[in-house]
Design a protein around this motif. Structure first.
Motif, mmCIF file in Angstrom:
data_model
loop_
_atom_site.group_PDB
_atom_site.id
_atom_site.type_symbol
_atom_site.label_atom_id
_atom_site.label_comp_id
_atom_site.label_asym_id
_atom_site.label_seq_id
_atom_site.Cartn_x
_atom_site.Cartn_y
_atom_site.Cartn_z
ATOM 1 N N SER A 149 0.818 -1.208 0.000
ATOM 2 C CA SER A 149 0.000 0.000 0.000
ATOM 3 C C SER A 149 0.857 1.265 0.000
ATOM 4 O O SER A 149 2.026 1.242 0.406
ATOM 5 N N ALA A 150 0.273 2.365 -0.466
ATOM 6 C CA ALA A 150 0.950 3.656 -0.412
ATOM 7 C C ALA A 150 1.218 4.032 1.045
ATOM 8 O O ALA A 150 0.392 3.765 1.923
ATOM 9 N N ARG A 151 2.351 4.635 1.302
ATOM 10 C CA ARG A 151 2.738 5.006 2.660
ATOM 11 C C ARG A 151 3.283 6.431 2.689
ATOM 12 O O ARG A 151 3.879 6.894 1.719
ATOM 13 N N LEU A 152 3.109 7.086 3.820
ATOM 14 C CA LEU A 152 3.728 8.388 4.053
ATOM 15 C C LEU A 152 5.023 8.165 4.811
ATOM 16 O O LEU A 152 5.022 7.590 5.900
ATOM 17 N N GLN A 153 6.131 8.608 4.239
ATOM 18 C CA GLN A 153 7.432 8.474 4.866
ATOM 19 C C GLN A 153 7.867 9.815 5.458
ATOM 20 O O GLN A 153 7.553 10.878 4.916
ATOM 21 N N ALA A 154 8.606 9.743 6.539
ATOM 22 C CA ALA A 154 9.089 10.953 7.206
ATOM 23 C C ALA A 154 10.578 10.808 7.495
ATOM 24 O O ALA A 154 11.067 9.715 7.788
ATOM 25 N N GLY A 155 11.284 11.909 7.414
ATOM 26 C CA GLY A 155 12.721 11.881 7.690
ATOM 27 C C GLY A 155 13.311 13.262 7.578
ATOM 28 O O GLY A 155 12.691 14.261 7.938
ATOM 29 N N GLY A 156 14.519 13.324 7.055
ATOM 30 C CA GLY A 156 15.189 14.602 6.927
ATOM 31 C C GLY A 156 16.262 14.565 5.869
ATOM 32 O O GLY A 156 16.612 13.497 5.352
ATOM 33 N N PHE A 157 16.795 15.737 5.526
ATOM 34 C CA PHE A 157 17.835 15.835 4.507
ATOM 35 C C PHE A 157 18.939 16.765 4.971
ATOM 36 O O PHE A 157 18.709 17.707 5.740
ATOM 37 N N VAL A 158 20.154 16.485 4.503
ATOM 38 C CA VAL A 158 21.309 17.351 4.712
ATOM 39 C C VAL A 158 22.101 17.338 3.414
ATOM 40 O O VAL A 158 22.614 16.294 3.002
ATOM 41 N N ASN A 159 22.187 18.491 2.749
ATOM 42 C CA ASN A 159 22.928 18.618 1.504
ATOM 43 C C ASN A 159 24.055 19.621 1.681
ATOM 44 O O ASN A 159 23.894 20.634 2.358
ATOM 45 N N VAL A 160 25.188 19.340 1.057
ATOM 46 C CA VAL A 160 26.354 20.217 1.176
ATOM 47 C C VAL A 160 26.858 20.582 -0.220
ATOM 48 O O VAL A 160 27.042 19.691 -1.065
ATOM 49 N N TYR A 161 27.065 21.873 -0.466
ATOM 50 C CA TYR A 161 27.638 22.339 -1.716
ATOM 51 C C TYR A 161 29.160 22.359 -1.609
ATOM 52 O O TYR A 161 29.719 23.097 -0.803
ATOM 53 N N LEU A 162 29.821 21.548 -2.444
ATOM 54 C CA LEU A 162 31.280 21.576 -2.490
ATOM 55 C C LEU A 162 31.752 22.788 -3.281
ATOM 56 O O LEU A 162 32.793 23.377 -2.980
ATOM 57 N N THR A 163 30.997 23.138 -4.313
ATOM 58 C CA THR A 163 31.190 24.341 -5.117
ATOM 59 C C THR A 163 29.790 24.835 -5.462
ATOM 60 O O THR A 163 28.802 24.134 -5.215
ATOM 61 N N PRO A 164 29.664 26.013 -6.070
ATOM 62 C CA PRO A 164 28.325 26.475 -6.451
ATOM 63 C C PRO A 164 27.602 25.538 -7.414
ATOM 64 O O PRO A 164 26.378 25.610 -7.543
ATOM 65 N N HIS A 165 28.355 24.645 -8.079
ATOM 66 C CA HIS A 165 27.745 23.765 -9.075
ATOM 67 C C HIS A 165 27.769 22.289 -8.698
ATOM 68 O O HIS A 165 27.254 21.454 -9.442
ATOM 69 N N VAL A 166 28.371 21.951 -7.566
ATOM 70 C CA VAL A 166 28.464 20.551 -7.143
ATOM 71 C C VAL A 166 27.853 20.405 -5.757
ATOM 72 O O VAL A 166 28.240 21.109 -4.818
#
Length: 295
Positions: A149-166
């Motif tokens: 069945s369809a489910r609602l997932q919960a969590g979090g994110f952490v993203n880091v820019y090494l450069t403005p384009h990466v």
């Protein structure tokens, strides 16, 4: 790999996996919205041989308070640093039936490119040979399998820019699968190429996914009861590396308001999931194109 047949306009690899639009400081009270329609061709489910083609709606929105919606995902940007993104994340896991994984909304952001053993058999039977009460597996490996069945997932994110384009992307989501106890961890890297034309941009992405035992059992496992009904041998995969993918996307600004986004993604089922009797072909390809209006 997360098993979502969603329009991967922003992404390469995963199932299927949550997308987080890049931080873009906006004036207070402002918003940035996209709506549109796209077409996607992808395996019916992760590991399927047969393709599934369909038209799907595209929806994405970002607000000045940090709230964003991207397809079947939503979250909040809490960081005020341009090189760091983090916050809570919600994602909808699409329903999987005998026909495959259901369609879902797609997102349209250029910077939202995402990265997404033992065999058991009834007592006295060989895991590679069905018992006398087990029918032979047919052309559809999901025939006779339980619906997820369809489910609602919960969590979090952490993203880091090494450069403005990466950008390195990282998110964890819990709540998937039959018992809502599946957990998936997505890791990826994204590279937005130098703009070679005022109206064209190209972005690359690659990623891997790691899952717990419950996630793998929900999407790649076969219980003894399911083995009798489906003809697949019983199988109970463990936790670990689940999939990898890589993709490229071409973003074409037709006008200041109209966008055409084309995406090509290659993926591979890995680990215990790869050994599942449900996997007909470990390598998969997703092709998608969408026209979106920005307002």
């Amino acid at each position: 790999m997360k098993i979502l047949l969603t329009l991967l306009l922003g992404a390469a690899c995963a199932p299927l996996h949550a997308r987080t639009p890049a931080v873009n400081p906006m004036p207070d009270g402002s918003r940035d919205m996209y709506v549109g329609l796209g077409f996607v061709s992808a395996p019916a489910y992760d590991g399927a041989r047969r393709p599934r083609r369909m038209a799907v709606p595209v929806l994405q929105g970002e607000w000045s308070n940090g709230v964003f919606i991207s397809g079947m995902n939503a979250g909040i940007h809490l960081s005020d640093q341009p090189s760091l993104e983090f916050g809570p994340l919600l994602a909808v896991q699409a329903r999987r039936s005998e026909a495959g994984t259901g369609a879902a909304l797609g997102g349209a952001s250029l910077n939202s490119m995402m990265v997404n053993t033992s065999s058991l058999a009834p007592e006295g039977e060989s895991p590679d040979q069905p018992g006398k009460n087990t029918r032979s597996a047919g052309p559809n490996r999901l025939s006779g399998m339980d619906v997820v069945s369809a489910r609602l997932q919960a969590g979090g994110f952490v993203n880091v820019y090494l450069t403005p384009h990466v950008r390195l992307t990282n998110n964890v989501l819990a709540g998937a699968g039959k018992g809502s106890d599946g957990v998936i961890w997505n890791l990826g890297i994204q590279r937005v190429m130098t703009q070679f034309s005022p109206h064209h941009r190209i972005a690359l992405a690659a990623g891997i996914s790691v899952v717990n035992r419950s996630y793998n059992n929900s999407f790649f496992g076969v219980t003894p009861d399911e083995a009798i009904r489906s003809g697949n041998r019983a199988y109970a995969p463990g936790a670990g590396l689940n999939g990898a993918s890589a993709g490229v996307r071409w973003h074409w600004s037709l006008t200041p308001s109209w966008l055409l986004i084309n995406n090509v993604q290659a993926s591979r089922v890995l680990g215990d999931a790869r050994k599942s009797p449900l996997v007909e072909r470990p390598n998969g390809f997703v092709l998608s194109t969408a026209l979106a209006y920005r307002f």
